[in-house]
Design an enzyme around this catalytic site. Structure first.
Site, short mmCIF file in Angstrom:
data_model
loop_
_atom_site.label_atom_id
_atom_site.label_comp_id
_atom_site.label_asym_id
_atom_site.label_seq_id
_atom_site.Cartn_x
_atom_site.Cartn_y
_atom_site.Cartn_z
N GLU A 1 -4.82 3.07 -5.60
CA GLU A 1 -4.06 2.21 -6.07
C GLU A 1 -4.08 2.65 -7.67
O GLU A 1 -4.99 3.21 -8.08
CB GLU A 1 -4.53 0.64 -6.05
CG GLU A 1 -3.54 -0.22 -6.64
CD GLU A 1 -2.29 -0.08 -5.97
OE1 GLU A 1 -1.46 0.33 -6.85
OE2 GLU A 1 -1.93 -0.43 -4.99
N CYS B 1 0.81 -1.27 0.26
CA CYS B 1 0.11 -0.13 -0.03
C CYS B 1 0.95 1.37 -0.12
O CYS B 1 1.75 1.42 0.82
CB CYS B 1 -0.97 -0.10 1.33
SG CYS B 1 -2.03 1.36 1.54
#
Length: 227
Positions: free
Chosen positions: A105, A2
């Site tokens: 993302e 992440c």
């Protein structure tokens, strides 16, 4: 993954989801945190358990012990973290949780990358499993924390093959508690991780690529990706 996430709501939104699980030594605060673009290298409010109570401490996002002469790591793979030389001590004694609303993302579209914002389908508060160098009240610079990641599957894999491991709220207290063994912690991340099917996502402005941008519009869906 992440690499970016949000901490927008007040700390009470997350803590209310844990109500009754453990005592807290955290000041009441209903003011929104308001971070729409949390980036590595910044200090993040990290939930941890010590002295028989829950604490929130501002902790550096990244982990680089003194012998590590590369850029600080920001993620650890759940498949190997519990047994790796780098992360095994943190798994045993430094388990923590990152409170989040969602994460970003980037998906490659031709020669460009389109950012997406990913969040719980019912907009529930999220708890990312994390590990770091405890005790967090006495942090050394760059000996902070990393977010645990797992493999994506189903539709989410089209965005990226990794995702943060999000724990069910009911498992947070046990994950954090110092009495929880490393083996039990490994069982928890298998048994109490949210399934990718519980998330939704939409394309957002490419402005999120600049960590100086913190405006609410960053999480809003856009009609014309890559424009």
């Amino acid at each position: 993954m992440c690499g970016r996430f949000t901490q927008i709501q007040s700390r009470e939104v997350w803590l209310s989801a844990l109500e009754g699980q453990a005592e807290r030594n955290i000041a009441w605060d209903e003011q929104p945190i308001g971070r729409y673009n949390v980036a590595p290298g910044s200090h993040v409010l990290l939930l941890n358990h010590r002295d028989d109570a829950l604490h929130l401490d501002p902790v550096f996002w990244g982990y680089a012990p003194p012998w590590w002469h590369k850029a600080p790591l920001i993620n650890a793979r759940v498949e190997t973290a519990a047994e790796s030389k780098m992360f095994r001590p943190l798994w045993q004694h430094g388990r923590a949780v990152v409170m989040a609303d969602g994460w970003y993302e980037w998906k490659r579209e031709g020669d460009k990358k389109q950012p997406y914002y990913i969040y719980h389908r019912q907009r529930q508060p999220l708890f990312f499993a994390a590990i770091g160098h405890a005790p967090y009240a006495r942090q050394q610079e760059k000996e902070g924390f990393v977010i645990i990641t797992a493999a994506s599957d189903r539709g989410m894999v089209a965005l990226h093959d990794r995702r943060p491991l999000v724990l069910e709220a009911s498992a947070v207290s046990e994950w954090l508690h110092p009495a929880t063994s490393a083996q039990r912690a490994s069982e928890l991340v298998e048994q109490a991780a949210l399934d990718p099917q519980q998330f939704s996502w939409h394309p957002v402005s490419r402005a999120v690529g600049n960590p100086h941008h913190q405006q609410p519009e960053l999480v809003e869906a856009i009609a014309d990706p890559l424009c």
